[in-house]
Design a protein around this motif. Structure first.
Motif, PDB file in Angstrom:
ATOM      1  N   LYS A 233       0.844  -1.197   0.000  1.00 60.19           N
ATOM      2  CA  LYS A 233       0.000   0.000   0.000  1.00 60.19           C
ATOM      3  C   LYS A 233       0.877   1.244   0.000  1.00 60.19           C
ATOM      4  N   ASN A 234       0.877   1.954  -1.145  1.00 59.14           N
ATOM      5  CA  ASN A 234       1.704   3.152  -1.284  1.00 59.14           C
ATOM      6  C   ASN A 234       0.956   4.223  -2.070  1.00 59.14           C
ATOM      7  N   ASP A 235       1.180   5.454  -1.701  1.00 55.88           N
ATOM      8  CA  ASP A 235       0.590   6.582  -2.409  1.00 55.88           C
ATOM      9  C   ASP A 235       1.324   6.762  -3.741  1.00 55.88           C
ATOM     10  N   LYS A 251      -2.472  -0.707  -9.720  1.00 56.28           N
ATOM     11  CA  LYS A 251      -3.696  -1.506  -9.639  1.00 56.28           C
ATOM     12  C   LYS A 251      -3.789  -2.060  -8.232  1.00 56.28           C
ATOM     13  N   GLY A 252      -4.621  -1.422  -7.431  1.00 51.72           N
ATOM     14  CA  GLY A 252      -4.721  -1.844  -6.035  1.00 51.72           C
ATOM     15  C   GLY A 252      -3.395  -1.660  -5.333  1.00 51.72           C
TER      16      GLY A 252
END
Length: 304
Positions: A233-235, A251-252
Motif C-alpha cells: 500500500k503506497n501513495d 492496480k490496487g
C-alpha cells in the motif's frame, strides 16, 4: 554462422504507394529469425517476394549456394497465414501430395508423416479427411506439409494462430528442434510472448521500413528499460517522485514503476524511501510485447 537467405535493399510499390523500402536482413542456418510489425507494415509483401509469389521493384533476394535470383522451391518450406488444404482429401494423401510437389521420396515422406502425426497428437488420423479435422488439427497437418521435405529454409507466417496453449507448446518445441538440426527459420507472428521465447534475432518493420534489427539480447539492451513491480500500500504521488521513475501504473496494491534508460539498478534501489510499504519487489526489463507497442506507436505518431 552461414547465411541461407540474404535480402538486400528490397523495395516494392503498388501504383504510387511504397509498400516496402530498403529492406535488408539475413536468415542464418540453424537460427529462428522473427519478422515483426503491425498490420499493413509490409511483412506479407516481404515474404511473398522471398517466395517468388511477386517480384521486387528494387533490391535482391539471394539464396546462398544457389545461382543468383534462383528460388530453390524444393528447399523451402512455407506455412502461409491463409490456410489452404483440400478439404475432401485424406490427411496422409494430402501430406504425400505436398511432398511429391517438392520431389521428395514418397516412402521417406510417409515415414516422416507418421512420426510427426504422432508427435503432434494426430496419431490414427492419417485416413481421416481434412474437412473432418478441427481448425487446430488442420493447422498441424499444414505444418507437417511445410516441413515434410526437410527444407533448408522454413517460412512460418502466424504458425501459432488457432492453436490451444498445449498445441502452441508442442509447436514451439518442434520449431526449436528444426532449428537445432540446421533449418533456417523465418517466423512472422503477432504473439510476442512466443517470439520472445524461441527467436534468436528479429527484424521489425513499420510503414514499410526497418525500425529494429538485431539479436533479442541486443534489442532488449537498447530498447527494454527496466521496470520495478512493487506490491504494497503506497501513495502513487510518492512513487512518482522517486528518481528515474518515468511513469507508474497502479492496480490496487500492485505498482509498476517504469524506469529511465540510464538507470543503474543497484544505485536506484538504494534511493527508495524507507517509508515505502514493500511486501514484494521484483525488477526486470520490459517485454518484447511492450517494446513492439512503444516502437510501433512512435512510428505511427511520427507519420501523422
Amino acid at each position: 554462422m552461414e547465411n541461407v537467405l540474404s535480402v538486400k535493399n528490397l523495395g516494392k510499390s503498388f501504383k504510387s504507394k511504397n509498400v516496402i523500402q530498403d529492406i535488408s536482413f539475413d536468415v542464418r542456418k540453424g537460427e529462428i529469425m522473427a519478422i515483426l510489425g503491425p498490420n499493413g507494415a509490409g511483412k506479407s509483401t516481404t515474404i511473398r517476394n522471398i517466395m517468388g509469389i511477386m517480384y521486387p521493384d528494387e533490391g535482391s533476394i539471394e539464396f546462398h549456394n544457389y545461382a543468383k535470383n534462383e528460388i530453390p522451391r524444393q528447399k523451402i518450406g512455407y506455412l502461409p497465414e491463409e490456410r489452404g488444404l483440400y478439404k475432401n482429401v485424406k490427411v496422409m494423401d494430402m501430406i504425400l501430395y505436398l511432398a511429391e510437389l517438392k520431389d521428395y521420396p514418397i516412402k521417406k515422406a510417409r515415414e516422416r508423416a507418421m512420426e510427426y502425426l504422432a508427435k503432434l497428437g494426430l496419431e490414427g488420423k492419417e485416413k481421416v479427411s481434412v474437412e473432418e479435422l478441427s481448425k487446430g488439427m488442420g493447422q498441424k497437418v499444414q505444418f507437417i506439409g511445410s516441413i515434410i521435405h526437410e527444407p533448408e529454409l522454413l517460412i512460418l507466417d502466424e504458425p501459432f494462430s488457432g492453436l490451444d496453449p498445449v498445441s502452441q507448446e508442442v509447436f514451439k518445441k518442434e520449431i526449436k528442434a528444426l532449428a537445432d538440426n540446421g533449418t533456417a527459420i523465418l517466423l512472422s507472428s503477432h504473439q510476442m510472448n512466443m517470439v520472445e521465447e524461441i527467436c534468436d534475432r528479429l527484424f521489425m518493420i513499420s510503414q514499410g521500413r526497418k525500425v529494429i534489427y538485431g539479436s533479442l539480447e541486443d534489442v532488449k539492451n537498447e530498447y527494454a528499460n527496466f521496470k520495478c513491480t512493487l506490491r504494497g500500500k503506497n501513495d502513487i504521488s510518492i512513487l512518482e517522485r522517486i528518481p528515474h521513475v518515468q511513469r507508474v501504473e497502479q492496480k490496487g496494491e500492485v505498482n509498476v514503476l517504469y524506469l529511465s534508460q540510464d538507470v543503474r539498478v543497484t544505485e536506484w534501489l538504494r534511493q527508495l524511501p524507507e517509508s515505502l510499504n514493500i511486501q514484494e519487489l521484483s525488477i526486470d526489463r520490459i517485454s518484447l510485447h511492450e517494446i513492439f507497442i512503444d516502437v510501433a506507436t512512435a512510428q505511427q505518431g511520427g507519420a501523422q
